[in-house]
Design an enzyme around this catalytic site. Structure first.
Site: not given
Ligand code: TRH
Length: 412
Positions: A48, A291, A308-311
């Site tokens: 988020d 990030q 999730g979404e962003d990764s």
């Molecule tokens: O962390 P996520 O599972 O996040 C979400 C939330 O669970 C949310 O509620 C849900 O609705 C959504 O997923 C779909 O996975 P995501 O989206 O990949 O986010 C991880 C973030 O962390 C992303 O911006 C990358 C960042 N990140 C870092 O900054 N450093 C790191 O070392 C890693 C591994 C990730």
């Protein structure tokens, strides 16, 4: 599977950090900066705030907007933005104002309504803020930024207006997506150049490996990054890597999957700095980076497990084969989304490679057993498709740019 190709060109380690690209508003844009408030309620994990922070940085650095982010969980935020202070109600980072949104009714010490108001993922705006929006001489552009889905219906709902039941305000649904007619996904202007520079620079890659794990991977090893939720399939994966014919270097940022990796190696934890080996598998625990540092992990790996979404989006821009652990929803509501993404991503793959990829993604999301050998056999086709897909996805346009364009059309 090949290891990352190492043509040599020693340059400094690049970064895809949007704040590093301090591009002002493009020529011809109005000089008065557009003010934008983004409201983010952290449901769980990092996605988020991860999406909101990336969007905020892009709107500020690439479009010259004055951005303020209201976020209710500074701890989650600090993990991906270590310079954030946990005890400050208001702070400025890289030109972006961050407000600790500590109560649903809180809307800053002085109530100022921005030109553009983004409510992320249908979080509820403070009622006093909505009332002030209605009183503003010119109503702000109000956007509900939705979660990403690759499903077809998204294009039909993207940019649909929703009039407020009581106030003369209209909220517009903004849907990220992977296909034409959607809002697209976030992509910084300098991202491809930063990746190309990393891939072209042996020095940058060696420097990355030294700081990440203290050594470069053995020649011929397959490098795998593993970012996932708890996952019953991980044991089978670890065994296959251990028993496989070719060496695998596994990079595990500290997180929800770390406990299972620790158990596999008989260790109490798998924190940053941990290293363990069994058979062909050599695994390293990595620190959770800020990030912008996460991209380099994806670029340094031959295959990325993301979630999730962003990764999930970053793995697509990394143009490497990847495996998606989708965020699990009640009643398996996530499974059609997984298949919709496979439809796009696998579209032009040869039938057998496509089937192997789909089986693997399904197994990683709870249905069946992951078959690493099949993925390895189809790696060349998957790698070609990953590059082709990054090009196709770019045609949909960057989400921040699409949002800025829509907003400008509304502010005219
Ligand atoms: O962390 P996520 O599972 O996040 C979400 C939330 O669970 C949310 O509620 C849900 O609705 C959504 O997923 C779909 O996975 P995501 O989206 O990949 O986010 C991880 C973030 O962390 C992303 O911006 C990358 C960042 N990140 C870092 O900054 N450093 C790191 O070392 C890693 C591994 C990730």
């Amino acid at each position: 599977m090949p290891s990352t190709a190492p043509p040599s060109n020693p340059t400094a380690a690049p970064t895809a950090d949007a704040t590093a690209d301090q591009t002002a508003a493009p020529p011809g844009e109005p000089s008065a900066a557009i003010a934008c408030d983004i409201f983010c309620a952290v449901i769980d994990n990092f996605g988020d705030i991860g999406v909101c922070w990336r969007l905020a940085r892009q709107l500020a650095s690439e479009h010259g907007w004055q951005v303020r982010v209201f976020v209710d969980d500074l701890h989650a935020f600090q993990k991906l933005c270590p310079s954030l202070a946990l005890d400050r109600a208001r702070q400025t980072i890289g030109g972006i104002v961050v407000e600790h949104w500590h109560a649903p009714a809180h809307a800053g010490d002085t109530l100022e309504v921005a030109d553009v108001v983004i409510e992320a993922f249908a979080c509820e705006l403070p009622p006093i803020y909505v009332a002030a929006m209605a009183q503003r001489e010119r109503a702000p552009v109000w956007i509900n930024l939705e979660y990403l889905s690759a499903e077809d219906w998204v294009a039909d709902f993207h940019l649909r207006p929703s009039p407020h039941p009581r106030y003369p305000l209209v909220k517009t649904f903004f849907f990220p997506g992977l296909g034409p007619g959607t809002g697209g996904v976030l992509k910084e202007r300098n991202l491809d150049a930063a990746r190309a520079a990393f891939e072209a620079s042996l020095a940058a890659r060696e420097a990355w490996w030294r700081q990440a794990v203290g050594r470069t991977p053995p020649v011929g090893a397959t490098v795998v990054s593993l970012f996932a939720y708890e996952n019953p399939a991980v044991d089978s994966m670890l065994k296959q890597w251990r028993d496989g014919a070719e060496p695998v270097v596994l990079l595990v940022p500290e997180g929800r999957i770390s406990g299972a990796v620790a158990r596999f190696f008989g260790l109490p934890a798998f924190a940053a700095g941990t290293h363990a080996e069994r058979g062909g598998l050599s695994a390293h625990g990595l620190a959770f980076t800020e990030q912008s540092g996460y991209d380099a992990l994806l670029w340094a790996s031959d295959i990325n497990f993301v979630r999730g979404e962003d990764s999930f989006v970053r793995a697509q821009w990394a143009a490497r084969p990847f495996v998606w652990h989708i965020y699990p929803q009640a009643d398996d509501a996530h499974l059609p989304k997984l298949d919709a993404a496979l439809e796009h991503y696998g579209r032009t793959l040869p039938v057998d490679a496509r089937a192997a990829l789909a089986r693997f993604w399904h197994a990683w999301n709870g249905a069946g057993e992951p078959d690493w050998a099949a993925m390895r056999d189809h790696y060349p086709a998957l790698q070609r498709r990953a590059v082709e897909w990054a090009g196709e996805l770019a045609e949909v346009g960057d989400l921040a740019g699409n949002l800025a364009l829509f907003t400008k059309s509304q502010l005219k």
